[in-house]
Design a protein around this motif. Structure first.
Motif, PDB file in Angstrom:
ATOM      1  N   GLU A 194       0.839  -1.199   0.000  1.00 19.22           N
ATOM      2  CA  GLU A 194       0.000   0.000   0.000  1.00 19.22           C
ATOM      3  C   GLU A 194       0.878   1.254   0.000  1.00 19.22           C
ATOM      4  OE1 GLU A 194      -3.106  -0.158  -0.356  1.00 19.22           O
ATOM      5  OE2 GLU A 194      -3.622  -2.217   0.201  1.00 19.22           O
ATOM      6  N   GLN A 195       0.473   2.227  -0.811  1.00 22.60           N
ATOM      7  CA  GLN A 195       1.167   3.520  -0.832  1.00 22.60           C
ATOM      8  C   GLN A 195       0.720   4.357   0.358  1.00 22.60           C
ATOM      9  OE1 GLN A 195       3.568   4.618  -2.731  1.00 22.60           O
ATOM     10  NE2 GLN A 195       3.641   2.895  -4.158  1.00 22.60           N
ATOM     11  N   TYR A 199      -4.195   9.113  -0.685  1.00 20.75           N
ATOM     12  CA  TYR A 199      -4.646   8.480  -1.916  1.00 20.75           C
ATOM     13  C   TYR A 199      -6.075   7.952  -1.733  1.00 20.75           C
ATOM     14  CZ  TYR A 199       0.279   8.538  -3.259  1.00 20.75           C
ATOM     15  OH  TYR A 199       1.554   8.932  -3.558  1.00 20.75           O
ATOM     16  N   ARG A 201      -9.257   5.570  -1.684  1.00 30.18           N
ATOM     17  CA  ARG A 201      -9.497   4.189  -1.314  1.00 30.18           C
ATOM     18  C   ARG A 201     -10.899   3.786  -1.743  1.00 30.18           C
ATOM     19  NH1 ARG A 201      -5.575   0.941   0.049  1.00 30.18           N
ATOM     20  NH2 ARG A 201      -7.182  -0.297   1.075  1.00 30.18           N
ATOM     21  N   ARG A 216      -5.774  12.924  -3.285  1.00 31.90           N
ATOM     22  CA  ARG A 216      -5.064  13.294  -4.513  1.00 31.90           C
ATOM     23  C   ARG A 216      -5.845  12.832  -5.744  1.00 31.90           C
ATOM     24  NH1 ARG A 216       1.333  11.969  -3.337  1.00 31.90           N
ATOM     25  NH2 ARG A 216       1.486  13.017  -1.312  1.00 31.90           N
ATOM     26  N   ASP A 217      -5.682  13.573  -6.818  1.00 31.80           N
ATOM     27  CA  ASP A 217      -6.390  13.218  -8.046  1.00 31.80           C
ATOM     28  C   ASP A 217      -5.580  12.274  -8.924  1.00 31.80           C
ATOM     29  OD1 ASP A 217      -4.396  14.915  -8.774  1.00 31.80           O
ATOM     30  OD2 ASP A 217      -5.643  16.293  -9.938  1.00 31.80           O
ATOM     31  N   HIS A 218      -4.429  11.792  -8.428  1.00 37.94           N
ATOM     32  CA  HIS A 218      -3.633  10.818  -9.152  1.00 37.94           C
ATOM     33  C   HIS A 218      -3.010   9.862  -8.140  1.00 37.94           C
ATOM     34  CE1 HIS A 218      -0.795  14.057  -8.103  1.00 37.94           C
ATOM     35  NE2 HIS A 218       0.054  13.064  -7.908  1.00 37.94           N
ATOM     36  N   SER A 219      -2.476   8.768  -8.629  1.00 40.82           N
ATOM     37  CA  SER A 219      -1.926   7.755  -7.723  1.00 40.82           C
ATOM     38  C   SER A 219      -0.428   7.570  -7.906  1.00 40.82           C
ATOM     39  CB  SER A 219      -2.629   6.408  -7.966  1.00 40.82           C
ATOM     40  OG  SER A 219      -2.485   6.007  -9.317  1.00 40.82           O
ATOM     41  N   PRO A 221       3.301   7.387  -6.999  1.00 40.20           N
ATOM     42  CA  PRO A 221       3.878   7.112  -5.674  1.00 40.20           C
ATOM     43  C   PRO A 221       4.672   8.295  -5.140  1.00 40.20           C
ATOM     44  CG  PRO A 221       5.081   5.937  -7.391  1.00 40.20           C
ATOM     45  CD  PRO A 221       3.875   6.537  -8.051  1.00 40.20           C
ATOM     46  N   HIS A 227       5.995   3.344   1.532  1.00 39.67           N
ATOM     47  CA  HIS A 227       4.906   2.374   1.354  1.00 39.67           C
ATOM     48  C   HIS A 227       4.857   1.454   2.567  1.00 39.67           C
ATOM     49  CE1 HIS A 227       8.532   0.372  -0.266  1.00 39.67           C
ATOM     50  NE2 HIS A 227       8.024  -0.704   0.327  1.00 39.67           N
ATOM     51  N   PRO A 340      -8.172   7.226   3.512  1.00 46.32           N
ATOM     52  CA  PRO A 340      -6.803   7.330   2.990  1.00 46.32           C
ATOM     53  C   PRO A 340      -5.791   6.861   4.038  1.00 46.32           C
ATOM     54  CG  PRO A 340      -8.024   9.366   2.618  1.00 46.32           C
ATOM     55  CD  PRO A 340      -8.846   8.535   3.542  1.00 46.32           C
TER      56      PRO A 340
END
Length: 591
Positions: A194-195, A199, A201, A216-219, A221, A227, A340
């Motif tokens: 998991e990052q 982020y 979920r 966030r609107d992106h994933s 890393p 992580h 998150p």
């Protein structure tokens, strides 16, 4: 007779109260009844007074007059209303089914073979074929034919191992036997990495309306946040979970350390009388049946804890049957829904808070130790593990095996054939020659083995500028080994033999012997070892013949070395021992 205006006038207010609460059938019949009671012209008078359609009032009066009312549960008589498209266009349904079924079978000639079979696309294709209909009609017709939108079903397990079912029964039998004896049974596996960060979920949680948790609107890393790798241990008998949350790589060493932490923190207190431990796990991954590092780590854990550790692997492709998947990991996923994982503390706290109505409790700890990848276990190490610590079961020994808490004694090493030109080692390892008991000299070699190899690896690393790329032992054998180093040193110290005589005995050049004596002295000093030794005999031995005569007085026969193999005194200038060899020996062992 004309219309009864008085009756119509009296019924007007009553109809205004009654009509809104009636359905279409009731309104039609009520208006028809009043119109019939009003006499001739009653239909027109009632329609004008209530604002209803003249035809509706007339239909109600006609139904009452004929007695052919709509059946119970129907508003109109059968056959009333406009015909459906399926009835008006008999070819519509067959055309729709052809489109859907051809695409389902994978017919390459189907117009929708490679497009989404949405009702919008289906209605457009039907219209192009001369069967105009709306997407809503397509949806209704498909439902009427028994179709529904469905996702894929993960039910195809691929090729199955012939011992698949038998292995399931074997694992169940092993678990029952351990539980009946009061021994712990655990199910282990690693959860998806998991990052850490804000982020998104999957899932939803209760929040004030219009106030979702912003993520966030992106994933992509975040290297700084890092992580988390949750490795879980589920105690089948106690219905408890333990999760070791790592921050580095998901390796076999991390898996073994997770089991070790479970035992140290919870297991040994829950099972104080335990003598055995059953571990069930998947067939692949860091705890797979092919992993050498997994077996090596568990063997060390068995010796450390004093437990006989039995491992049973599930057949390939059946990891979803591992109990930890649906007893522990599913509950953790529910605890993380819509939340998150902003930090490691969030992960630890949410896992620790997991409970179920069946009584599940979970302990979570953070593991920030490094677990580098690329660890290799040599064939020799695995063979030693198989010979001494590993016991494979009769049934599917690749999947079912146990590690002994006390390793079996090491088998005696096979005698190494003496190289041409050197004296056999068992002759030289004699108290009259070394001043030491042969067993003491062998124990001394074992005690210096790790410092000797570490010093050699250090020099090799400095020379290469990088770590080794081949397993230890893959290179050609060395001219003299550690035992020969110690023999040369003891012959030099006890009998004060010249270097060239020792070189002739060991089949090496005297430069190698000089470095061996210096290195052994440095290793002994560094380790603080003072081996027990008898005092020197106080005689002067200068030649090989002097040594042979001295040995004969102690019933020792030293064979004469082959003249062709006896190294000359001046090894630097000899073609058989070039200057490059001398430089290599110095670079490796001078320190």
């Amino acid at each position: 007779m004309g219309v009864n205006a008085e009756l119509v006038g009296l019924m007007g207010p009553q109809l205004e109260l009654l009509l809104p609460v009636l359905d279409e059938k009731g309104r039609r019949l009520a208006l028809g009844a009043v119109a019939r009671a009003a006499g001739d012209g009653g239909i027109t008078a009632v329609a004008k007074m209530t604002g209803a359609s003249w035809q509706t009032v007339a239909d109600g009066a006609a139904e009452l007059a004929s007695g052919q009312l709509a059946p119970e549960g129907r508003v109109r008589r059968p056959g009333g209303g406009r015909k459906t498209l399926a009835e008006a266009d008999p070819g519509l349904v067959p055309a729709l089914l052809a489109l859907v079924e051809d695409s389902t079978r994978g017919d390459p000639e189907s117009p929708l073979a490679w497009t989404t079979r949405s009702v919008k696309n289906l209605s457009r294709e039907l219209t192009d074929q001369g069967h105009p209909c709306s997407p809503q009609t397509c949806w209704r017709l498909l439902h009427g034919q028994g179709f529904s939108t469905q996702s894929t079903a993960k039910v195809m397990e691929g090729k199955q191992h012939p011992d698949r079912d038998a292995q399931f029964r074997y694992i169940a039998a092993q678990a029952r036997e351990h539980l009946a004896a009061g021994q712990p049974v655990i199910s282990v596996d690693a959860k998806k990495r998991e990052q850490i960060g804000e982020y998104a979920r999957a899932g939803r949680e209760w929040r004030p309306k219009g106030d979702p948790v912003k993520v966030r609107d992106h994933s992509f890393p975040d290297e700084e946040a890092g992580h988390a790798v949750p490795y879980g241990i589920y105690d089948v008998g106690a219905n408890t979970g333990f999760v070791n949350v790592g921050t580095d790589h998901n390796t076999a060493a991390f898996a073994v350390e997770s089991v070790r932490r479970w035992w140290q923190l919870t297991g040994k207190d829950a099972y104080p009388q335990a003598e055995r431990l059953l571990v069930t796990c998947d067939a692949g991954g860091n705890n797979g049946w092919r992993s050498r590092a997994w077996k090596t780590g568990l063997a060390a854990l068995a010796q450390e804890t004093g437990l006989e550790i039995t491992v049973c692997h599930f057949p390939p492709g059946t990891s979803k049957w591992n109990k930890i998947e649906h007893r522990l990991f599913s509950q953790i996923t529910l605890a993380w829904r819509g939340r998150p994982l902003a930090s490691h503390d969030v992960i630890i706290n949410t896992i620790s808070a997991v409970t179920t109505a069946a009584g599940l409790t979970v302990t979570a700890v953070l593991d920030q130790n490094p677990y580098p990848t690329g660890t290799e276990i040599s064939d020799a190490q695995m063979q030693d593990l198989e010979d001494r610590a590993l016991t494979r079961h009769e049934f599917c020994g690749e999947w079912n095996y146990a590690f002994l808490p006390v390793p079996r004694p090491a088998p005696p090493p096979e005698p190494q054939p003496a190289r041409p030109g050197r004296c056999p080692r068992d002759i030289l390892n004699h108290p009259a020659l070394t001043g030491m008991d042969p067993a003491d000299l062998t124990d001394l070699a074992a005690a210096l083995d790790i410092p000797f190899r570490a010093r050699r690896e250090q020099h090799l690393y400095a020379r290469r500028g990088r770590a080794r790329t081949r397993a230890e032992g893959a290179a050609p054998p060395r001219k003299i080994d550690l035992t020969d180093h110690i023999l040369a040193t003891r012959l030099r110290q006890h009998l004060n033999l010249p270097v060239h005589v020792i070189a002739a005995l060991l089949g090496a050049d005297r430069t190698t012997i000089s470095h061996a004596a210096s290195l052994t002295a440095a290793l002994l000093a560094g380790a603080g070892l003072q081996p027990p030794a008898a005092p020197p005999p106080g005689i002067r031995l200068r030649t090989l013949d002097d040594l042979r005569e001295y040995a004969a007085s102690h019933d020792i026969t030293i064979p004469a070395p082959d003249a062709a193999q006896t190294p000359p005194h001046d090894t630097v200038a000899t073609p058989d021992t070039p200057q490059t060899h001398l430089t290599l020996e110095r670079s490796l062992f001078r320190g």
